[in-house]
Design a protein around this motif. Structure first.
Motif, PDB file in Angstrom:
ATOM      1  N   GLY A  53       0.794  -1.225   0.000  1.00  0.00           N
ATOM      2  CA  GLY A  53       0.000   0.000   0.000  1.00  0.00           C
ATOM      3  C   GLY A  53       0.823   1.270   0.000  1.00  0.00           C
ATOM      4  O   GLY A  53       0.406   2.282  -0.574  1.00  0.00           O
ATOM      5  N   PHE A  54       2.001   1.239   0.643  1.00  0.00           N
ATOM      6  CA  PHE A  54       2.783   2.466   0.795  1.00  0.00           C
ATOM      7  C   PHE A  54       4.052   2.494  -0.053  1.00  0.00           C
ATOM      8  O   PHE A  54       4.672   3.552  -0.177  1.00  0.00           O
ATOM      9  N   THR A  55       4.429   1.356  -0.625  1.00  0.00           N
ATOM     10  CA  THR A  55       5.594   1.323  -1.512  1.00  0.00           C
ATOM     11  C   THR A  55       5.206   0.930  -2.926  1.00  0.00           C
ATOM     12  O   THR A  55       5.930   1.212  -3.872  1.00  0.00           O
ATOM     13  N   GLY A  56       4.066   0.259  -3.063  1.00  0.00           N
ATOM     14  CA  GLY A  56       3.587  -0.133  -4.383  1.00  0.00           C
ATOM     15  C   GLY A  56       4.194  -1.407  -4.914  1.00  0.00           C
ATOM     16  O   GLY A  56       4.186  -1.651  -6.124  1.00  0.00           O
ATOM     17  N   VAL A  57       4.722  -2.252  -4.020  1.00  0.00           N
ATOM     18  CA  VAL A  57       5.358  -3.512  -4.431  1.00  0.00           C
ATOM     19  C   VAL A  57       4.555  -4.672  -3.852  1.00  0.00           C
ATOM     20  O   VAL A  57       4.350  -4.756  -2.641  1.00  0.00           O
ATOM     21  N   LEU A  58       4.107  -5.575  -4.715  1.00  0.00           N
ATOM     22  CA  LEU A  58       3.286  -6.706  -4.290  1.00  0.00           C
ATOM     23  C   LEU A  58       4.147  -7.921  -4.015  1.00  0.00           C
ATOM     24  O   LEU A  58       4.934  -8.346  -4.858  1.00  0.00           O
ATOM     25  N   LEU A 109      13.623  -6.583  -9.579  1.00  0.00           N
ATOM     26  CA  LEU A 109      12.432  -7.042 -10.299  1.00  0.00           C
ATOM     27  C   LEU A 109      11.238  -6.153  -9.965  1.00  0.00           C
ATOM     28  O   LEU A 109      11.171  -5.539  -8.904  1.00  0.00           O
ATOM     29  N   ARG A 110      10.265  -6.110 -10.865  1.00  0.00           N
ATOM     30  CA  ARG A 110       9.086  -5.285 -10.656  1.00  0.00           C
ATOM     31  C   ARG A 110       7.826  -6.046 -11.079  1.00  0.00           C
ATOM     32  O   ARG A 110       7.861  -6.990 -11.863  1.00  0.00           O
ATOM     33  N   GLY A 111       6.700  -5.590 -10.545  1.00  0.00           N
ATOM     34  CA  GLY A 111       5.407  -6.097 -10.961  1.00  0.00           C
ATOM     35  C   GLY A 111       5.224  -7.576 -10.693  1.00  0.00           C
ATOM     36  O   GLY A 111       5.578  -8.100  -9.632  1.00  0.00           O
ATOM     37  N   THR A 118       8.860 -13.978  -5.266  1.00  0.00           N
ATOM     38  CA  THR A 118       8.621 -14.095  -3.819  1.00  0.00           C
ATOM     39  C   THR A 118       7.867 -15.387  -3.507  1.00  0.00           C
ATOM     40  O   THR A 118       8.121 -16.019  -2.473  1.00  0.00           O
ATOM     41  N   ILE A 119       6.949 -15.777  -4.385  1.00  0.00           N
ATOM     42  CA  ILE A 119       6.266 -17.063  -4.205  1.00  0.00           C
ATOM     43  C   ILE A 119       7.272 -18.208  -4.284  1.00  0.00           C
ATOM     44  O   ILE A 119       7.246 -19.143  -3.474  1.00  0.00           O
ATOM     45  N   ALA A 120       8.175 -18.125  -5.260  1.00  0.00           N
ATOM     46  CA  ALA A 120       9.160 -19.207  -5.454  1.00  0.00           C
ATOM     47  C   ALA A 120      10.035 -19.374  -4.222  1.00  0.00           C
ATOM     48  O   ALA A 120      10.248 -20.505  -3.749  1.00  0.00           O
TER      49      ALA A 120
END
Length: 316
Positions: A53-58, A109-111, A118-120
């Motif tokens: 929410g505050f950095t925009g990275v999922l 990495l982005r998006g 991160t899942i991996a």
């Protein structure tokens, strides 16, 4: 009533509800353990929201650090020392150190690429916990240990035998964590994170080291996630591989979105809704995930700013 007065009143009501929760949860069909779960999972959802929410990275891998915090606390109590404070410290260190290493590898990495990696990494930790049964207990989980009373020298706090006492210890840790998050977000570093969220290219043009800021935000976020994991393990006196699974990360994201993704307190509200709905609906049907999924879809489609967004719109 001004917006500032409304915010102050809302925060006062929130903390009043949290401080008195063990006393009124029974009146609405709940119990003290459920109240503690709301706090702990609320902290985990707030940690995800700090990054999303505050950095925009999922990130869909926060369960890895939540689970490492849980296993770190449990393994310390089972194999090394009967100390609850030390268990929390070890759990937080385990999750934070892992996050620092992983974050350094994926920070460019982005998006969707960042989310998938991160899942991996999360699934890698899950596989280790699942297969290393001689240490972690494997699929059966880590058992044979429990949280211990805290000896302060002049007094002894019995969090082992009293669920209410453990709730207030968790509430104290939650309050300190929330204050720390708020101070970070209001600092120049926090404002820089908002700038990166709004326009990363412009932030980079202004000379902001974007990768370094995202890495630091990732580590801070995982620090709070691992703290929540340690508290969760101590709540249940149990740690299992599910706490490391990517679906647990999905639950944290759902909590943040349902409550209000860009709102500071939104994830806590979302966690309360998610945990209470899960506990209530699952007592009537095994298909509770379907009903919560429908609720989540409706929120995303019609109220993308979450529950707090709805409340703010009604009050404005």
């Amino acid at each position: 009533m001004t917006i500032l007065n409304r915010k102050t009143l809302a925060v006062i009501l929130l903390w009043t509800a949290l401080l008195s929760m063990p006393y009124w949860m029974g009146l609405v069909g709940g119990y003290t353990g459920l109240a503690t779960r709301v706090l702990v999972l609320g902290l985990a959802a707030m940690s995800v929201n700090f990054l999303l929410g505050f950095t925009g990275v999922l990130s869909f891998g926060h369960a890895a650090y939540f689970g490492l915090g849980a296993y770190g606390a449990g393994m310390l109590l089972k194999y090394l020392a009967p100390s609850t404070p030390l268990a929390i410290v070890v759990g937080v260190l385990a999750g934070t150190i892992a996050a620092a290493v992983v974050g350094a590898l994926i920070v460019k990495l982005r998006g969707i690429y960042f989310a998938m990696v991160t899942i991996a990494f999360g699934q890698m930790f899950y596989f280790i916990a699942f297969r290393w049964s001689s240490v972690t207990g494997g699929d059966d989980g880590l058992t044979g240990w429990s949280r211990k009373p805290i000896d302060l020298g002049f007094t002894r706090i019995d969090i082992a035998g009293s669920g209410e006492t453990y709730y207030y210890m968790a509430l104290l840790i939650f309050a300190v964590s929330a204050l720390a998050m708020a101070l970070i977000l209001r600092s120049p570093f926090g404002r820089t994170l908002l700038a990166i969220r709004e326009n990363e290219r412009r932030a980079r043009f202004l000379g902001i080291p974007v990768e370094r800021h995202i890495w630091i935000a990732f580590v801070i976020s995982c620090f709070f996630a691992s703290l929540a994991g340690s508290l969760y393990a101590l709540l249940n006196n149990f740690a299992d591989p599910h706490t490391l699974h990517w679906t647990q990360s999905g639950d944290f994201v759902i909590m943040a979105v349902v409550g209000g993704m860009r709102s500071f307190w939104g994830p806590l509200v979302g966690a309360a809704i998610f945990v209470v709905l899960q506990d209530y609906v699952s007592s009537y049907t095994q298909n509770w995930m379907f009903l919560i999924g429908v609720f989540f879809v409706l929120i995303v489609l019609f109220f993308p700013r979450g529950v707090l967004g709805i409340i703010r719109r009604k009050l404005s």
